[in-house]
Scaffold this active site. Structure first.
Site, PDB file in Angstrom:
ATOM      1  N   GLU A   1       0.802  -1.222   0.000  1.00 16.87           N
ATOM      2  CA  GLU A   1       0.000   0.000   0.000  1.00 16.87           C
ATOM      3  C   GLU A   1       0.839   1.278   0.000  1.00 16.87           C
ATOM      4  O   GLU A   1       0.918   2.009   0.991  1.00 16.87           O
ATOM      5  CB  GLU A   1      -0.976   0.001   1.175  1.00 16.87           C
ATOM      6  CG  GLU A   1      -1.976  -1.137   1.101  1.00 16.87           C
ATOM      7  CD  GLU A   1      -3.101  -1.050   2.107  1.00 16.87           C
ATOM      8  OE1 GLU A   1      -4.090  -1.773   1.940  1.00 16.87           O
ATOM      9  OE2 GLU A   1      -3.000  -0.252   3.066  1.00 16.87           O
TER      10      GLU A   1
ATOM     11  N   GLU B   1      -5.768  -7.991  -0.335  1.00 20.78           N
ATOM     12  CA  GLU B   1      -6.412  -7.750   0.952  1.00 20.78           C
ATOM     13  C   GLU B   1      -7.864  -7.403   0.725  1.00 20.78           C
ATOM     14  O   GLU B   1      -8.197  -6.617  -0.172  1.00 20.78           O
ATOM     15  CB  GLU B   1      -5.765  -6.592   1.728  1.00 20.78           C
ATOM     16  CG  GLU B   1      -4.422  -6.897   2.366  1.00 20.78           C
ATOM     17  CD  GLU B   1      -3.897  -5.718   3.174  1.00 20.78           C
ATOM     18  OE1 GLU B   1      -4.716  -4.893   3.672  1.00 20.78           O
ATOM     19  OE2 GLU B   1      -2.668  -5.599   3.312  1.00 20.78           O
TER      20      GLU B   1
END
Length: 448
Positions: free
Chosen positions: A175, A359
């Site tokens: 991320e 995710e």
């Protein structure tokens, strides 16, 4: 469980393509216990020790004590019928100063962890960095310092020189938006800055470090290397041109900046207009490293946001409340956003490159009754998002896997131990693990 409570998924393995990979994900600082095994200090330790940054000033020094309990935790992954385990390695555990001296105990831990996955027929899917920067590197400017790309490359050589030969897949940085924007523009994560110049440089250097790590791993002979990016669907707060423009700005710096850098060798126009003054000298020359080819792309997706314009300096917008049901994070549940990003990523950026949902999951206030942990909301959340994955595949997106966040309740960064994302409940006093109803629903779906 009550008959009116959702206790199983409306899909199973047979509904997905042959070879579709199911896994679960964790990260080192959130579960391992950073106070064990000779790990060095990180900027998260410093951030958490600063009043007001983290709920109850909680930190990851003990976390879930995965450092000592990893065998028990991997048994849970295997017993669920999962194919893969996505984990991260701690830079400061391996190199306490971030550079130079190696902590052999840290390297040996990841060596044991890797072998333990393979012993359970789990595919090891590694992430090199999940936000725990060694404090000595933060002292030198951290992600604002262009030298970090080579520091990260050296760390990559050390850790992947040890375990890389046994990895199923590796991604450098989890991320990048959180490493760059959330931490340097909004100040919500370590190092807690609110500075546009720091943000522009951090976001660029994250990409340079990503490309450097891919290059280093290619030189080591590694394959199946990818990148993992997070996405939020931006709804304009209303149908005015101003709200639509505000949402477009959000989309560019959140969802498109990193993909555009890697796959197009350029930054989105709206963001570049704001960032160009602040980027490091010669930044354009870094794209040859940033664009190092990947073998797959991972998408982390949880929610959408409602974006309204305001009169603040750029990006001149704010989030407003939305009407959809929300998780305990206050995040709206919007599975159509996952379908959107899987299909757009293919169409605009990655073409036929394999995509993975790396995710997806929700924080929930789990109900504990008679020793059982009931979480029907989590089952329903995963169910509708898996349906979105199936629709994306039907629409031509080459989606090859899905990873649930997370295996177990853990340290949720600035929110401490308050928000629970796990399929396994953790009592943070006793560290007892208790599989939730969602764990058993997953187990059932993967066996069907």
């Amino acid at each position: 469980m009550k008959e009116d409570t959702m206790d199983k998924f409306n899909w199973d393995r047979s509904d997905l393509p042959e070879g579709f990979m199911f896994g679960t994900a964790t990260s080192s600082y959130q579960i391992e216990g950073h106070g064990f095994g000779g790990a060095g200090r990180t900027h998260w330790d410093d951030f958490a020790a600063t009043p007001g940054n983290v709920v109850r000033a909680e930190n990851g020094l003990k976390a879930c004590d995965h450092y000592h309990r990893y065998a028990e935790d991997l048994d849970l992954v295997a017993a669920a019928g999962l194919d893969a385990y996505r984990f991260s390695v701690s830079w400061a555990r391996v190199m306490p100063e971030g550079r130079g001296a190696i902590n052999q105990e840290g390297l040996d831990f990841y060596d044991r962890l890797t072998d333990a996955m393979l012993e359970r027929d789990l595919k090891p899917c590694a992430t090199l960095y999940h936000w725990e920067l060694p404090s000595p590197l933060a002292d030198l400017g951290g992600w604002r310092n262009g030298d970090i790309a080579n520091w990260f490359g050296d760390f990559t050589d050390v850790i992947m020189g040890k375990i890389g030969d046994r990895m199923h897949s590796v991604a450098p940085i989890n991320e990048p938006w959180c490493v760059g924007w959330l931490s340097h523009m909004l100040g919500h994560h370590a190092p807690g800055l609110r500075d546009i110049r720091a943000t522009a440089r951090a976001m660029h250097h994250v990409l340079l470090a990503h490309g450097t790590a891919i290059d280093r791993m290619r030189a080591l002979g590694l394959s199946n290397l990818g990148g993992v990016f997070n996405f939020e669907y931006p709804h304009p707060a209303d149908d005015t041109p101003e709200a639509m423009e505000a949402a477009a700005v959000y989309d560019e710096y959140y969802n498109q900046f990193f993909l555009s850098g890697i796959f197009k060798g350029e930054y989105p126009a709206r963001v570049l207009k704001a960032f160009e003054l602040h980027l490091p000298k010669g930044w354009q020359d870094d794209f040859k490293t940033i664009q190092t080819p990947l073998d797959w792309v991972g998408l982390n997706y949880y929610t959408c946001k409602r974006i309204a314009p305001n009169d603040d300096p750029w990006p001149s917008h704010q989030e407003v409340d939305g009407p959809l049901p929300k998780t305990k994070m206050g995040w709206e549940i919007y599975p159509d956003g996952l379908h959107h990003f899987l299909t757009r990523t293919k169409d605009v950026y990655t073409g036929d490159l394999p995509l993975l949902v790396t995710e997806n999951g929700m924080a929930n206030a789990d109900i504990i009754q008679n020793g059982q942990v009931n979480d029907p909301e989590r089952i329903a959340y995963v169910d509708v998002h898996m349906k979105a994955v199936q629709r994306a595949i039907a629409d031509g997106a080459p989606v090859e896997g899905y990873f649930l966040w997370s295996l177990m309740d853990n340290y949720e960064w600035a929110l401490g131990y308050e928000k629970r994302f796990g399929a396994v409940h953790v009592d943070f006093d006793t560290l007892t693990r208790t599989p939730k109803a969602s764990y058993y629903a997953l187990q059932d779906a993967l066996r069907r």
